[in-house]
Design an enzyme around this catalytic site. Structure first.
Site, PDB file in Angstrom:
ATOM      1  N   SER A  30      11.013  14.499  -6.794  1.00 60.97           N
ATOM      2  CA  SER A  30      11.316  13.079  -6.957  1.00 60.97           C
ATOM      3  C   SER A  30      12.586  12.978  -7.798  1.00 60.97           C
ATOM      4  CB  SER A  30      10.156  12.409  -7.696  1.00 60.97           C
ATOM      5  OG  SER A  30      10.530  11.130  -8.157  1.00 60.97           O
TER       6      SER A  30
ATOM      7  N   TYR B  41       4.191  12.266 -14.908  1.00 61.24           N
ATOM      8  CA  TYR B  41       4.736  12.447 -13.555  1.00 61.24           C
ATOM      9  C   TYR B  41       6.014  13.286 -13.612  1.00 61.24           C
ATOM     10  CZ  TYR B  41       6.288  11.037  -8.825  1.00 61.24           C
ATOM     11  OH  TYR B  41       6.684  11.023  -7.512  1.00 61.24           O
TER      12      TYR B  41
HETATM   13  N1  LIG Z   1       6.928   6.899  -2.296  1.00 63.25           N
HETATM   14  C1  LIG Z   1       7.949   7.102  -3.105  1.00 63.25           C
HETATM   15  O1  LIG Z   1       8.695   6.154  -3.417  1.00 63.25           O
HETATM   16  C2  LIG Z   1       8.229   8.471  -3.645  1.00 63.25           C
HETATM   17  C3  LIG Z   1       9.360   8.635  -4.466  1.00 63.25           C
HETATM   18  C4  LIG Z   1       9.640   9.891  -4.983  1.00 63.25           C
HETATM   19  C5  LIG Z   1       8.831  10.959  -4.670  1.00 63.25           C
HETATM   20  N2  LIG Z   1       7.729  10.776  -3.885  1.00 63.25           N
HETATM   21  C6  LIG Z   1       6.914  11.952  -3.597  1.00 63.25           C
HETATM   22  O2  LIG Z   1       6.673  12.013  -2.211  1.00 63.25           O
HETATM   23  C7  LIG Z   1       5.441  12.687  -1.960  1.00 63.25           C
HETATM   24  C8  LIG Z   1       4.567  11.853  -1.033  1.00 63.25           C
HETATM   25  O3  LIG Z   1       4.211  10.662  -1.717  1.00 63.25           O
HETATM   26  P1  LIG Z   1       3.760   9.311  -0.980  1.00 63.25           P
HETATM   27  O4  LIG Z   1       4.688   8.252  -1.418  1.00 63.25           O
HETATM   28  O5  LIG Z   1       3.537   9.547   0.459  1.00 63.25           O
HETATM   29  O6  LIG Z   1       2.366   9.043  -1.737  1.00 63.25           O
HETATM   30  P2  LIG Z   1       0.948   8.604  -1.169  1.00 63.25           P
HETATM   31  O7  LIG Z   1       1.100   7.650  -0.036  1.00 63.25           O
HETATM   32  O8  LIG Z   1       0.168   8.173  -2.369  1.00 63.25           O
HETATM   33  O9  LIG Z   1       0.368   9.954  -0.583  1.00 63.25           O
HETATM   34  C9  LIG Z   1      -0.006  11.003  -1.437  1.00 63.25           C
HETATM   35  C10 LIG Z   1      -0.549  12.137  -0.601  1.00 63.25           C
HETATM   36  O10 LIG Z   1      -1.006  13.169  -1.496  1.00 63.25           O
HETATM   37  C11 LIG Z   1      -2.345  13.480  -1.178  1.00 63.25           C
HETATM   38  N3  LIG Z   1      -3.138  13.825  -2.348  1.00 63.25           N
HETATM   39  C12 LIG Z   1      -3.282  13.119  -3.505  1.00 63.25           C
HETATM   40  N4  LIG Z   1      -4.186  13.738  -4.291  1.00 63.25           N
HETATM   41  C13 LIG Z   1      -4.630  14.824  -3.620  1.00 63.25           C
HETATM   42  C14 LIG Z   1      -5.576  15.849  -3.895  1.00 63.25           C
HETATM   43  N5  LIG Z   1      -6.309  15.865  -5.033  1.00 63.25           N
HETATM   44  N6  LIG Z   1      -5.778  16.814  -2.968  1.00 63.25           N
HETATM   45  C15 LIG Z   1      -5.081  16.791  -1.800  1.00 63.25           C
HETATM   46  N7  LIG Z   1      -4.184  15.860  -1.478  1.00 63.25           N
HETATM   47  C16 LIG Z   1      -3.961  14.884  -2.379  1.00 63.25           C
HETATM   48  C17 LIG Z   1      -2.904  12.225  -0.535  1.00 63.25           C
HETATM   49  O11 LIG Z   1      -3.949  12.600   0.345  1.00 63.25           O
HETATM   50  P3  LIG Z   1      -5.441  11.963   0.284  1.00 63.25           P
HETATM   51  O12 LIG Z   1      -5.327  10.598  -0.275  1.00 63.25           O
HETATM   52  O13 LIG Z   1      -5.928  12.068   1.685  1.00 63.25           O
HETATM   53  O14 LIG Z   1      -6.124  12.905  -0.601  1.00 63.25           O
HETATM   54  C18 LIG Z   1      -1.730  11.708   0.247  1.00 63.25           C
HETATM   55  O15 LIG Z   1      -1.660  12.340   1.493  1.00 63.25           O
HETATM   56  C19 LIG Z   1       4.836  12.925  -3.335  1.00 63.25           C
HETATM   57  O16 LIG Z   1       5.138  14.248  -3.756  1.00 63.25           O
HETATM   58  C20 LIG Z   1       5.551  11.937  -4.222  1.00 63.25           C
HETATM   59  O17 LIG Z   1       5.549  12.332  -5.579  1.00 63.25           O
HETATM   60  C21 LIG Z   1       7.422   9.573  -3.379  1.00 63.25           C
END
Ligand SMILES: NC(=O)c1ccc[n+]([C@@H]2O[C@H](COP(=O)([O-])OP(=O)(O)OC[C@H]3O[C@@H](n4cnc5c(N)ncnc54)[C@H](OP(=O)(O)O)[C@@H]3O)[C@@H](O)[C@H]2O)c1
Length: 263
Positions: A132, A145
């Site tokens: 991130s 985080y």
């Molecule tokens: N969205 C943004 O603006 C943003 C910005 C910077 C970085 N990121 C990064 O991008 C990546 C994807 O994030 P996202 O925005 O798609 O978030 P999200 O919609 O909240 O999805 C998070 C994913 O992680 C999985 N996860 C969470 N806890 C888990 C656990 N205990 N075991 C296995 N899987 C787990 C969830 O699966 P389940 O719920 O099915 O367990 C889900 O598939 C992350 O690394 C995040 O830090 C996102």
């Protein structure tokens, strides 16, 4: 790595960015293994993309090992799963700190450890870690985080050098604020008008670039935010003062309020 026919393990496939990454990888002809905890979200996506779903709770060390074993001979790991872990340290239980470290940092490291040997033996492979911009610049209300995301970025940088002689690439993808889907979108937090966002598909495209061209670090954010993060890397205290002036505290408290349920 050429994606056609390559076996790709994608964690966090059930999430906002994961679904976009899965669809883009499938369109490139990859053979996908999709992971997450929620089978009800994974199964339809697996059916749509011709993938295999392997559920795992990455906070559980036994599950991390089971996932690596179940995935088989993986050519590409996309370690994308994470929890938002936003809010002030004092609001975290010790168990929540442990879970953030386990899911966001330990699981990607252990998956890399378990999968890289096979890649080295086959002389090809790519490890992609989704960090991130919070892995480059920390803000108030983001200490836990950022600890995980700075850690993941440092891990990727070091590992890239170790695996380079073996024909295995390592990449780190650093999204800024992503609109339409994902943990920022789901929080309902509002950004000041001058802070731009990108789309999940642009993160997916960066993952593809990382895999196909062995890119070391890819930032997915508008230029001003990218510049702000680079500035923070050089002069963190000055950057913190600027962030405070620009209303950073309001954004981080909205994020914390909107993401507590994902801890
Ligand atoms: N969205 C943004 O603006 C943003 C910005 C910077 C970085 N990121 C990064 O991008 C990546 C994807 O994030 P996202 O925005 O798609 O978030 P999200 O919609 O909240 O999805 C998070 C994913 O992680 C999985 N996860 C969470 N806890 C888990 C656990 N205990 N075991 C296995 N899987 C787990 C969830 O699966 P389940 O719920 O099915 O367990 C889900 O598939 C992350 O690394 C995040 O830090 C996102």
């Amino acid at each position: 790595v050429q994606l056609t026919g390559a076996r790709v393990l994608l964690t966090g496939a059930s999430g906002g960015l994961g679904q976009a990454i899965a669809r883009t990888l499938a369109a490139r002809g990859a053979e996908l293994v999709l992971s997450g905890r929620r089978l009800e979200a994974l199964e339809p996506l697996a059916a749509e993309t011709g993938a295999r779903a392997v559920p795992a709770d990455l906070a559980d060390p036994a599950d991390v090992r089971r996932l690596a074993d179940g995935a088989g001979a993986v050519d590409v790991l996309v370690a994308n799963a994470a929890l938002p872990a936003s809010g002030r340290l004092a609001r975290f239980s010790v168990e929540e700190i442990d879970r953030a470290l386990a899911v966001n940092l330990r699981a990607p490291m252990v998956l890399a450890r378990l999968l890289a040997d096979g890649m080295v033996q086959r002389g090809r492979g790519q490890l992609v870690f989704v960090s991130s911009l919070a892995g480059k610049a920390a803000s108030g209300g983001g200490s836990v985080y950022s600890a995980t995301k700075f850690g993941l970025r440092g891990f990727a940088q070091g590992l890239r050098e170790d695996l380079r002689p073996h024909g295995v690439g390592v990449s780190c993808v650093l999204p800024g604020f992503i609109r339409d889907a994902g943990m920022f979108h789901d929080s309902g937090a509002r950004l000041p008008a001058f802070v731009g966002t990108k789309r999940p598909e642009q993160v997916a495209q960066a993952v593809i670039d990382a895999i196909e061209h062995d890119r070391g670090e890819l930032v997915v954010a508008p230029a001003p935010l990218r510049a702000g993060a680079a500035f923070a890397g050089l002069v963190p205290e000055l950057s913190a003062r600027v962030q405070r002036r620009l209303g950073g505290d309001a954004v981080s408290s909205q994020l914390a309020a909107g993401q507590t349920d994902k801890r």
